[in-house]
Design a protein around this motif. Structure first.
Motif, PDB file in Angstrom:
ATOM      1  N   GLN A   4      52.087  68.101  22.937  1.00 40.58           N
ATOM      2  CA  GLN A   4      51.251  68.511  21.808  1.00 40.58           C
ATOM      3  C   GLN A   4      51.511  67.624  20.591  1.00 40.58           C
ATOM      4  O   GLN A   4      50.591  67.257  19.876  1.00 40.58           O
ATOM      5  CB  GLN A   4      51.522  69.969  21.466  1.00 40.58           C
ATOM      6  CG  GLN A   4      51.013  70.929  22.499  1.00 40.58           C
ATOM      7  CD  GLN A   4      51.385  72.368  22.145  1.00 40.58           C
ATOM      8  OE1 GLN A   4      52.241  72.593  21.309  1.00 40.58           O
ATOM      9  NE2 GLN A   4      50.757  73.305  22.813  1.00 40.58           N
ATOM     10  N   LEU A   5      52.765  67.266  20.330  1.00 41.13           N
ATOM     11  CA  LEU A   5      53.074  66.409  19.200  1.00 41.13           C
ATOM     12  C   LEU A   5      52.477  65.024  19.375  1.00 41.13           C
ATOM     13  O   LEU A   5      51.964  64.412  18.444  1.00 41.13           O
ATOM     14  CB  LEU A   5      54.590  66.316  19.009  1.00 41.13           C
ATOM     15  CG  LEU A   5      55.287  67.589  18.533  1.00 41.13           C
ATOM     16  CD1 LEU A   5      56.796  67.367  18.486  1.00 41.13           C
ATOM     17  CD2 LEU A   5      54.776  67.997  17.171  1.00 41.13           C
ATOM     18  N   THR A   6      52.516  64.526  20.599  1.00 37.62           N
ATOM     19  CA  THR A   6      51.962  63.202  20.871  1.00 37.62           C
ATOM     20  C   THR A   6      50.452  63.216  20.660  1.00 37.62           C
ATOM     21  O   THR A   6      49.886  62.302  20.072  1.00 37.62           O
ATOM     22  CB  THR A   6      52.290  62.772  22.309  1.00 37.62           C
ATOM     23  OG1 THR A   6      53.691  62.880  22.510  1.00 37.62           O
ATOM     24  CG2 THR A   6      51.830  61.363  22.581  1.00 37.62           C
ATOM     25  N   THR A   7      49.774  64.246  21.114  1.00 35.32           N
ATOM     26  CA  THR A   7      48.325  64.352  20.954  1.00 35.32           C
ATOM     27  C   THR A   7      47.965  64.425  19.476  1.00 35.32           C
ATOM     28  O   THR A   7      47.013  63.792  19.024  1.00 35.32           O
ATOM     29  CB  THR A   7      47.794  65.597  21.694  1.00 35.32           C
ATOM     30  OG1 THR A   7      48.256  65.556  23.035  1.00 35.32           O
ATOM     31  CG2 THR A   7      46.297  65.635  21.660  1.00 35.32           C
ATOM     32  N   GLY A   8      48.728  65.171  18.693  1.00 34.35           N
ATOM     33  CA  GLY A   8      48.465  65.284  17.252  1.00 34.35           C
ATOM     34  C   GLY A   8      48.648  63.964  16.535  1.00 34.35           C
ATOM     35  O   GLY A   8      47.879  63.582  15.667  1.00 34.35           O
ATOM     36  N   ALA A   9      49.674  63.217  16.905  1.00 34.02           N
ATOM     37  CA  ALA A   9      49.925  61.918  16.281  1.00 34.02           C
ATOM     38  C   ALA A   9      48.828  60.935  16.635  1.00 34.02           C
ATOM     39  O   ALA A   9      48.387  60.143  15.805  1.00 34.02           O
ATOM     40  CB  ALA A   9      51.289  61.391  16.708  1.00 34.02           C
ATOM     41  N   ARG A  13      46.260  59.128  14.057  1.00 36.25           N
ATOM     42  CA  ARG A  13      46.127  57.671  14.028  1.00 36.25           C
ATOM     43  C   ARG A  13      44.645  57.296  14.129  1.00 36.25           C
ATOM     44  O   ARG A  13      44.179  56.367  13.479  1.00 36.25           O
ATOM     45  CB  ARG A  13      46.928  57.060  15.166  1.00 36.25           C
ATOM     46  CG  ARG A  13      47.065  55.563  15.052  1.00 36.25           C
ATOM     47  CD  ARG A  13      47.975  54.954  16.106  1.00 36.25           C
ATOM     48  NE  ARG A  13      49.221  55.691  16.280  1.00 36.25           N
ATOM     49  CZ  ARG A  13      49.723  56.081  17.438  1.00 36.25           C
ATOM     50  NH1 ARG A  13      49.074  55.803  18.555  1.00 36.25           N
ATOM     51  NH2 ARG A  13      50.856  56.729  17.518  1.00 36.25           N
ATOM     52  N   GLY A  14      43.885  58.015  14.923  1.00 35.84           N
ATOM     53  CA  GLY A  14      42.447  57.748  15.066  1.00 35.84           C
ATOM     54  C   GLY A  14      41.694  58.023  13.771  1.00 35.84           C
ATOM     55  O   GLY A  14      40.823  57.252  13.364  1.00 35.84           O
ATOM     56  N   GLY A  16      43.039  57.930  10.777  1.00 29.52           N
ATOM     57  CA  GLY A  16      43.475  56.892   9.841  1.00 29.52           C
ATOM     58  C   GLY A  16      42.715  55.595  10.055  1.00 29.52           C
ATOM     59  O   GLY A  16      42.362  54.890   9.108  1.00 29.52           O
ATOM     60  N   THR A  17      42.435  55.261  11.316  1.00 28.82           N
ATOM     61  CA  THR A  17      41.685  54.043  11.617  1.00 28.82           C
ATOM     62  C   THR A  17      40.254  54.152  11.098  1.00 28.82           C
ATOM     63  O   THR A  17      39.706  53.195  10.541  1.00 28.82           O
ATOM     64  CB  THR A  17      41.689  53.792  13.140  1.00 28.82           C
ATOM     65  OG1 THR A  17      43.037  53.769  13.606  1.00 28.82           O
ATOM     66  CG2 THR A  17      41.005  52.495  13.482  1.00 28.82           C
ATOM     67  N   VAL A  18      39.657  55.314  11.251  1.00 25.80           N
ATOM     68  CA  VAL A  18      38.285  55.528  10.758  1.00 25.80           C
ATOM     69  C   VAL A  18      38.245  55.418   9.234  1.00 25.80           C
ATOM     70  O   VAL A  18      37.372  54.749   8.669  1.00 25.80           O
ATOM     71  CB  VAL A  18      37.756  56.903  11.233  1.00 25.80           C
ATOM     72  CG1 VAL A  18      36.451  57.238  10.550  1.00 25.80           C
ATOM     73  CG2 VAL A  18      37.585  56.913  12.733  1.00 25.80           C
ATOM     74  N   VAL A  19      39.192  56.036   8.550  1.00 24.28           N
ATOM     75  CA  VAL A  19      39.229  55.988   7.084  1.00 24.28           C
ATOM     76  C   VAL A  19      39.469  54.564   6.608  1.00 24.28           C
ATOM     77  O   VAL A  19      38.829  54.091   5.670  1.00 24.28           O
ATOM     78  CB  VAL A  19      40.312  56.953   6.543  1.00 24.28           C
ATOM     79  CG1 VAL A  19      40.531  56.745   5.063  1.00 24.28           C
ATOM     80  CG2 VAL A  19      39.940  58.391   6.837  1.00 24.28           C
ATOM     81  N   LEU A  20      40.356  53.851   7.263  1.00 25.02           N
ATOM     82  CA  LEU A  20      40.631  52.466   6.904  1.00 25.02           C
ATOM     83  C   LEU A  20      39.392  51.589   7.129  1.00 25.02           C
ATOM     84  O   LEU A  20      39.063  50.734   6.309  1.00 25.02           O
ATOM     85  CB  LEU A  20      41.824  51.936   7.702  1.00 25.02           C
ATOM     86  CG  LEU A  20      42.288  50.520   7.354  1.00 25.02           C
ATOM     87  CD1 LEU A  20      42.725  50.457   5.897  1.00 25.02           C
ATOM     88  CD2 LEU A  20      43.415  50.086   8.267  1.00 25.02           C
ATOM     89  N   GLY A  21      38.703  51.789   8.230  1.00 22.19           N
ATOM     90  CA  GLY A  21      37.468  51.036   8.506  1.00 22.19           C
ATOM     91  C   GLY A  21      36.385  51.336   7.486  1.00 22.19           C
ATOM     92  O   GLY A  21      35.671  50.431   7.026  1.00 22.19           O
ATOM     93  N   LEU A  22      36.255  52.601   7.095  1.00 18.77           N
ATOM     94  CA  LEU A  22      35.271  52.986   6.081  1.00 18.77           C
ATOM     95  C   LEU A  22      35.604  52.344   4.730  1.00 18.77           C
ATOM     96  O   LEU A  22      34.718  51.816   4.049  1.00 18.77           O
ATOM     97  CB  LEU A  22      35.237  54.509   5.959  1.00 18.77           C
ATOM     98  CG  LEU A  22      34.228  55.089   4.977  1.00 18.77           C
ATOM     99  CD1 LEU A  22      32.809  54.726   5.395  1.00 18.77           C
ATOM    100  CD2 LEU A  22      34.388  56.594   4.887  1.00 18.77           C
ATOM    101  N   ALA A  23      36.876  52.331   4.363  1.00 22.18           N
ATOM    102  CA  ALA A  23      37.292  51.707   3.100  1.00 22.18           C
ATOM    103  C   ALA A  23      37.022  50.205   3.139  1.00 22.18           C
ATOM    104  O   ALA A  23      36.561  49.616   2.154  1.00 22.18           O
ATOM    105  CB  ALA A  23      38.770  51.982   2.833  1.00 22.18           C
ATOM    106  N   ALA A  24      37.251  49.574   4.277  1.00 23.45           N
ATOM    107  CA  ALA A  24      36.986  48.135   4.408  1.00 23.45           C
ATOM    108  C   ALA A  24      35.496  47.848   4.274  1.00 23.45           C
ATOM    109  O   ALA A  24      35.099  46.856   3.646  1.00 23.45           O
ATOM    110  CB  ALA A  24      37.523  47.631   5.737  1.00 23.45           C
ATOM    111  N   CYS A  25      34.648  48.681   4.814  1.00 18.59           N
ATOM    112  CA  CYS A  25      33.195  48.507   4.686  1.00 18.59           C
ATOM    113  C   CYS A  25      32.747  48.655   3.237  1.00 18.59           C
ATOM    114  O   CYS A  25      31.901  47.889   2.755  1.00 18.59           O
ATOM    115  CB  CYS A  25      32.460  49.515   5.567  1.00 18.59           C
ATOM    116  SG  CYS A  25      32.611  49.170   7.329  1.00 18.59           S
ATOM    117  N   VAL A  26      33.297  49.614   2.520  1.00 18.54           N
ATOM    118  CA  VAL A  26      32.951  49.815   1.106  1.00 18.54           C
ATOM    119  C   VAL A  26      33.384  48.613   0.286  1.00 18.54           C
ATOM    120  O   VAL A  26      32.629  48.099  -0.553  1.00 18.54           O
ATOM    121  CB  VAL A  26      33.574  51.128   0.567  1.00 18.54           C
ATOM    122  CG1 VAL A  26      33.456  51.212  -0.939  1.00 18.54           C
ATOM    123  CG2 VAL A  26      32.917  52.318   1.218  1.00 18.54           C
TER     124      VAL A  26
END
Length: 142
Positions: A4-9, A13-14, A16-26
């Motif tokens: 369960q901890l591994t799935t949550g991490a 991470r997924g 975080g990648t989406v937020v980082l990609g969105l910030a890069a696009c902006v």
């Protein structure tokens, strides 16, 4: 439990990648807009066309002193009214100060007697208010 901890991490991470990609696009879109803006910028232009005014100023604006009077007359009137109000309040307080001290505790009556009576108390009050209001409580310059 460890699964369960591994799935949550992994899901965090997924996200975080989406937020980082969105910030890069902006950031990329804002950079492209900033580079393209100077080419289209209309220097000296505005939303409205210039309206030509009269060639001569009205008599109330022909000199720097007249302009200063026009700009600051409201402030001057406010300050005069404020000083008049403060003077009225302090004068009203001074008239009743001796009576208040005389009708107060024996210690206050003793101080009033040392000062020289109700009239001297009012004079002392009136002469000390500029020092109290300006913060110049009689300190000596060094």
């Amino acid at each position: 439990m460890a699964a369960q901890l591994t799935t949550g991490a992994e899901s965090a991470r997924g996200i975080g990648t989406v937020v980082l990609g969105l910030a890069a696009c902006v950031v990329a879109a804002l950079t492209v807009g900033a580079v393209a803006l100077p080419e289209r910028q209309d220097l000296g232009g505005g939303m409205f066309h210039d309206r030509l005014g009269p060639a001569d100023a009205v008599p109330g604006l022909r000199t720097p002193l007249a302009l200063a009077w026009r700009l600051h007359r409201g402030e001057l009137a406010g300050r005069v009214a404020g000083f008049a109000l403060v003077g009225f309040a302090l004068g009203s307080t001074a008239e009743s100060l001796g009576e208040m001290m005389n009708n107060s505790t024996p210690a206050a009556r003793e101080v009033l007697a040392r000062i020289g009576g109700p009239r001297r108390a009012a004079d002392a009050w009136n002469s000390s208010w500029p020092r109290r209001s300006t913060g110049c409580g009689g300190q000596k310059a060094t």
